[in-house]
Motif scaffolding. Sequence first.
Motif, mmCIF file in Angstrom:
data_model
loop_
_atom_site.group_PDB
_atom_site.id
_atom_site.type_symbol
_atom_site.label_atom_id
_atom_site.label_comp_id
_atom_site.label_asym_id
_atom_site.label_seq_id
_atom_site.Cartn_x
_atom_site.Cartn_y
_atom_site.Cartn_z
ATOM 1 N N HIS A 127 2.417 51.397 -15.024
ATOM 2 C CA HIS A 127 2.450 52.541 -15.941
ATOM 3 C C HIS A 127 3.673 52.488 -16.849
ATOM 4 C CE1 HIS A 127 -0.901 54.504 -13.879
ATOM 5 N NE2 HIS A 127 -0.337 54.183 -12.739
ATOM 6 N N LYS A 128 4.074 51.298 -17.219
ATOM 7 C CA LYS A 128 5.290 51.144 -18.011
ATOM 8 C C LYS A 128 5.141 51.719 -19.421
ATOM 9 C CE LYS A 128 6.433 46.954 -18.897
ATOM 10 N NZ LYS A 128 6.722 45.523 -18.678
ATOM 11 N N ASP A 129 3.888 51.886 -19.907
ATOM 12 C CA ASP A 129 3.684 52.472 -21.229
ATOM 13 C C ASP A 129 3.856 53.984 -21.215
ATOM 14 O OD1 ASP A 129 3.200 49.983 -22.285
ATOM 15 O OD2 ASP A 129 1.023 50.113 -22.006
ATOM 16 N N GLU A 130 3.743 54.592 -20.024
ATOM 17 C CA GLU A 130 4.015 56.028 -19.902
ATOM 18 C C GLU A 130 5.459 56.217 -19.431
ATOM 19 O OE1 GLU A 130 -0.367 55.423 -19.330
ATOM 20 O OE2 GLU A 130 1.373 54.648 -18.268
ATOM 21 N N ASN A 131 5.876 57.469 -19.319
ATOM 22 C CA ASN A 131 7.245 57.701 -18.835
ATOM 23 C C ASN A 131 7.314 57.516 -17.317
ATOM 24 O OD1 ASN A 131 6.385 60.178 -17.600
ATOM 25 N ND2 ASN A 131 6.586 61.207 -19.578
ATOM 26 N N HIS A 178 5.458 59.887 -14.904
ATOM 27 C CA HIS A 178 4.012 59.666 -14.746
ATOM 28 C C HIS A 178 3.740 58.725 -13.572
ATOM 29 C CE1 HIS A 178 -0.184 59.393 -16.095
ATOM 30 N NE2 HIS A 178 -0.097 58.104 -15.834
#
Length: 480
Positions: A257-261, A264
């Motif tokens: 989930h590196k594209d979200e904060n 998350h």
Amino acid sequence: MNKLLKLYDSTGRWGNIILLALLIITGLFNRLLLAVKYRFPDYIVEILLIIAAFYIVRRIFKRDVFEIGKQKIFKTLMIAGIVLRLLFAVHDMIDRPVQDSDYEKHEKLGMRMATEGEFYDFSGIELRNFRQPGLPAVFAAGLFIYNSPLTFSIIMILFSFGVLISGYYLFRDTGNIAGLIAFGYIAISPNMLFMASNSNTQLSFFFFIILLFIVLKNYTGKFYQLVLIGILLTAEMYVRFNFLMILILVPFLIEKHKDENLFHALKKLAVIYISFLIFYSPWIYRNYLLFGEVRLMPTTGLGMYSSNVTTDPKRVGDYNGIPDSVIAKYDKLPEMEFDKALQKETFDFIKSNPDVIIKGMPFKMIKYSGRQDWTISYFFQYTDYPLDPYTEGFFQSIENLFFWIILFFPFLFLYRNKKLSSLSVYILWAYLIYTMALMPISETRSRYNFPYILFPVFAVALIGKREDEDKDEYNLIKPK
């Protein structure tokens, strides 16, 4: 965060390269010593098999044979695995090896749970948190359905088929040679085929681990997946106490989930941990009622004492037992106090004899790199065949060839390839952190290296594509 993840990935990769190198070096030393000094025929044969395994792996790399064009080979292996398991199942129905040692205890614990509603081991003192209850509980459930000695065999055979089928679904679409090696081992290796003939926890643990890898391979962050991951982590914990695979989910989810904060990813992690605690809470609550304290960890003092308290460095990491005098000394203590007393004796011995422990570390590694022969030798030890040395030697030779291929292949691949998916890194760290925890304090006989010894080749097979890349090259298994 990206720099930390890259450091984590690199450390997991290099940690496994070093670990595999140590296993190869100590394994070679052990085999050569026994072949040259004692001239054991089976070890002389194994030296030839080691050369053959290295030649096969070297040819794969030299000819760049990393992709599998025909997927039918996985179906062929699946069919072969089914047929071979049916043959061994028929044999176990007629002449199953006599269960001894831990295998017998797993069955006795299952019978106690079914008939007495109690779960305890007895080693001169009653221990109610020494073994995890997973496999005995499955035996107990089976005995409620069919109260017969055959139940134990049936359950182990079902686990064997479960490993085969789940392994097929994990590797059938990998399209690479590592997936073929991994599934080939699961389908037809003698160690896997003989494993259902004894009531071991390694087979049931392996089943839940493969299911976990299937879910992680197809992970998209959906709620049901998070709950299922928690359940599978609970299942493997009930069978064998390995909480480390839960801890290293943190970087796996952060990378996924590196594209979200970060928050998350932590919310996803919280769902997994809550699911785990809900399903593991009956065991926690049961232990609280018994001991008056919240306790996840099983009694470890006996194992620590047995594998460390010895003046012979060659015996460090072995099962040396607990002297009757020590049992008598502490047999009036409650279990938790008994556990602490044995731990204290162990630590006191290590402080007084650090040279024994230091000198014993190479022998620990030699045991850890030992043959995966524990199921094969057990089978022939507890059954009666007129030509058993030759039959056992035949099966062991096949296993030895598999063993060295699954050491050489991931070692060379990881050394030459830096590009790993988050799942591959998770699997590599699962092996590395388990080994680092096992080595200092516990037994390191070869059966404790299973199924973890397969993890590096699993990691290579499931290398896939990184989350931050769309290039097709990451779907290839070809070293750069």
